[in-house]
Design a protein around this motif. Sequence first.
Motif, PDB file in Angstrom:
ATOM      1  N   SER A  64     -78.107  87.327   1.455  1.00 18.72           N
ATOM      2  CA  SER A  64     -77.494  88.380   0.663  1.00 18.72           C
ATOM      3  C   SER A  64     -76.338  87.853  -0.197  1.00 18.72           C
ATOM      4  N   LYS A 104     -68.376  88.268   0.444  1.00 19.16           N
ATOM      5  CA  LYS A 104     -67.476  88.422   1.586  1.00 19.16           C
ATOM      6  C   LYS A 104     -66.835  87.085   1.954  1.00 19.16           C
ATOM      7  N   VAL A 162     -78.057  82.130   4.124  1.00 18.89           N
ATOM      8  CA  VAL A 162     -77.633  83.499   3.852  1.00 18.89           C
ATOM      9  C   VAL A 162     -78.639  84.114   2.885  1.00 18.89           C
ATOM     10  N   THR A 175     -72.985  88.929   1.220  1.00 22.02           N
ATOM     11  CA  THR A 175     -72.398  88.049   2.228  1.00 22.02           C
ATOM     12  C   THR A 175     -71.623  86.923   1.557  1.00 22.02           C
TER      13      THR A 175
END
Length: 89
Positions: A47, A53, A45, A50
């Motif tokens: 970000s 989230k 990942v 993310t």
Amino acid sequence: MNVICLEEQAFYALIEEVVYRLKEKNGTDQDKWVSNEEAMRLLNVKSKTTMQKLRDEGKVRFSQPQKKIILYNRESINIYLEQHARETF
């Protein structure tokens, strides 16, 4: 004398596999909790949004021992990856 040639990427993949198997054989446990950077690397990942989230949706287990320190449970990351793995044909 035989010479074996490997591309650079294949060489490093081989080294990583050897290290993994040695750790597994010697019973060296990995840390239960990993940093945000390590979790992002494991999940591939890019970000922090993310990661936020994934935390908000309860997809990965985490601990927040201090306000700005967030640690992720390595086992929950592995479970998440396994749940989203696709079988080959």
